[in-house]
Design an enzyme around this catalytic site. Structure first.
Site, short mmCIF file in Angstrom:
data_model
loop_
_atom_site.label_atom_id
_atom_site.label_comp_id
_atom_site.label_asym_id
_atom_site.label_seq_id
_atom_site.Cartn_x
_atom_site.Cartn_y
_atom_site.Cartn_z
N ASP A 30 23.06 15.45 -2.43
CA ASP A 30 23.42 14.09 -2.02
C ASP A 30 23.66 13.25 -3.27
OD1 ASP A 30 23.19 11.30 -0.81
OD2 ASP A 30 22.86 12.54 0.95
N GLY A 260 24.17 5.68 23.99
CA GLY A 260 24.29 5.19 22.62
C GLY A 260 24.08 6.34 21.66
N CYS A 263 26.38 10.04 18.24
CA CYS A 263 27.46 10.95 18.62
C CYS A 263 28.37 10.42 19.72
CB CYS A 263 26.87 12.30 19.05
SG CYS A 263 26.04 13.19 17.72
N LYS A 266 30.91 7.29 19.05
CA LYS A 266 32.00 7.53 18.10
C LYS A 266 32.86 8.72 18.51
CE LYS A 266 29.67 10.39 14.57
NZ LYS A 266 30.64 11.50 14.55
N LYS A 324 17.17 6.32 22.29
CA LYS A 324 16.48 7.30 23.12
C LYS A 324 15.12 7.56 22.50
CE LYS A 324 17.35 11.72 22.63
NZ LYS A 324 17.98 13.05 22.58
#
Length: 440
Positions: A30, A260, A263, A266, A324
């Protein structure tokens, strides 16, 4: 076998840790030096049950490392997984592929041997071909193949989903690349996990088609819930009645305030954009997107109506903020639509979430964040359930009633029993369940 995982977000970190559990040497890369330092210190930047132990065990075994050195990691890798973000692009709803293409360019420059470049990120159809073009243009001499290997991980159950998947999808027409991917996934092949080999384009579309279908199921049962309320039916019985049909299945037939997460929002937008660009619009998906957006806005009005038509000057207690349970992910959470609307209407809001309060505070200002659910209920004029955390299901309704200023509950996840709640004297509103009929 050695893998370089480019990106240490949700997909990259979970996938890298799980691959290392297979016995593969994995280095996660990263650009964010601070994030890498935190990971090296044993600090997990996301909430995912079991991930902290999985990372710690494999770091201790020497199979999982973290670095900012992309070039050195790629040079010795048999496979490089690109697992960077593909957020929705502002303006048109398409996936922003700039991080994917930037990673492809850097990987190209670092290649030193035959390497399989694997798109793990969720990407629109055609992305794999473009990654191949970018690499070939920068490194005409390089030996490589591009593979599409979409992930199907549920937040909150990602490790189990990786270790015991329904299927593995691998898109490539190169037999050499297939052999590398077979070797990587050999532990799952040995337990007879179905492996679907297909083309790049098909694998890319499988990911979007799968997520969009699930979003459609959620939207369908939400609309059925609305209808149930009008005709006096029970949406849970409807869901069970249709879900027992093997052609339909019971999963994702749970009514609520709208989908929501990272994943579905979008991916539905990206598929709709791709379909329009291809001249084959998916009108069902377009409608799903619209219905879901409108539903979240309507949920705030349901709270207002339960409070007698106005929330001005009233205190609203909110249980759950994440989209969730078992995650701290606030992306496109219903709370991001509902709470600002209530604040604008003059409400005071006090809220609790077992994992997402720190993340929520970055997006939601003016909220009084509480340490536990009972503190949320204290002196509130209405209690709203937004996320179905297991611990909320175990709350004592009698104690809640004693703490509330007014015994009003708007249960947008249907975690309480309607008969019990009304029997205790609550004004209880839920989703898709019949209201009591009063005789004349």
């Amino acid at each position: 076998m050695r893998i370089a995982m480019i990106g240490t977000g949700y997909v990259g970190l979970v996938s890298g840790a799980c691959f290392s559990q297979f016995g593969i040497d994995v280095v996660c890369v990263d650009k964010d030096k601070q994030k890498i330092a935190r990971l090296e210190a044993g600090e997990i930047p996301i909430y995912e049950p079991g991930l902290d132990k999985l990372v710690a065990d494999n770091r201790a075994a020497g199979r999982l490392t973290f670095t900012t050195d992309l070039a050195g990691s790629v040079a010795t890798a048999d496979a490089v997984f690109i697992a960077v973000g593909t957020p929705t692009r502002r303006g048109d709803g398409h996936a922003d592929l700039s991080y994917v293409y930037a990673a492809a360019s850097e990987v190209a420059d670092a290649l030193r041997q035959y390497t399989v470049i694997v798109n793990k990120s969720t990407v629109p159809v055609g992305t794999g071909r473009e990654v191949g073009r970018i690499v070939r243009e920068r490194r005409p001499d390089a030996e490589f193949d591009v593979v599409s290997n979409p992930e199907f991980l549920r937040e909150g159950a990602a490790i189990e989903d990786f270790m015991k998947p329904d299927r593995i999808v691998i898109g490539t027409q190169s037999e050499r690349a297939r052999e590398v991917m077979r070797a990587i996934y050999r532990p799952l092949y040995l337990i007879e996990t179905p492996i679907v080999f297909t083309t790049l384009e098909t694998a890319e579309l499988i990911k979007y088609a799968g997520n969009t279908f699930l979003a459609t199921k959620i939207t369908f049962i939400n609309e059925m819930a609305d209808l149930c309320e009008k005709v006096g039916a029970d949406v849970h019985d409807v869901a069970r009645g249709i879900g027992l049909d093997g052609r339909i299945g019971r999963k994702f037939l749970h009514p609520g305030p709208g989908y929501g997460g990272s994943c579905f929002p979008k991916d539905t937008l990206a598929l709709a954009y791709t379909a329009r660009e291809a001249g084959s619009p998916v009108t069902i998906v377009e409608q799903v997107i619209q219905v879901n957006a409108e539903r979240k806005k309507r949920m705030a009005q349901r709270v207002v109506e339960a409070c007698g038509g106005s929330v001005a000057g009233k205190t609203i207690g909110v249980l759950g903020l994440a989209f969730k349970p078992n995650t701290d992910d606030m992306r496109d959470a219903a709370a991001l639509d509902i709470l600002p609307a209530l604040l604008t209407a003059g409400a005071r809001i006090q809220a609790h979430d077992p994992a997402a309060m720190e993340e929520a505070a970055r997006h939601l200002k003016g909220i009084d964040y509480k340490d536990n659910a009972y503190d949320v209920a204290k002196d509130a004029d209405c209690l709203v359930v937004l996320t179905e955390w297991t611990q909320f299901r175990a709350l004592d309704p009698k104690r809640l009633k004693e703490l509330l200023r007014r015994p009003v509950v708007v249960d947008l996840r249907n975690i309480f029993n309607p008969a019990e709640m009304r029997g205790l004297g609550f004004v209880y509103e839920s989703i898709g369940r019949p209201q009591p009929r009063h005789s004349a």
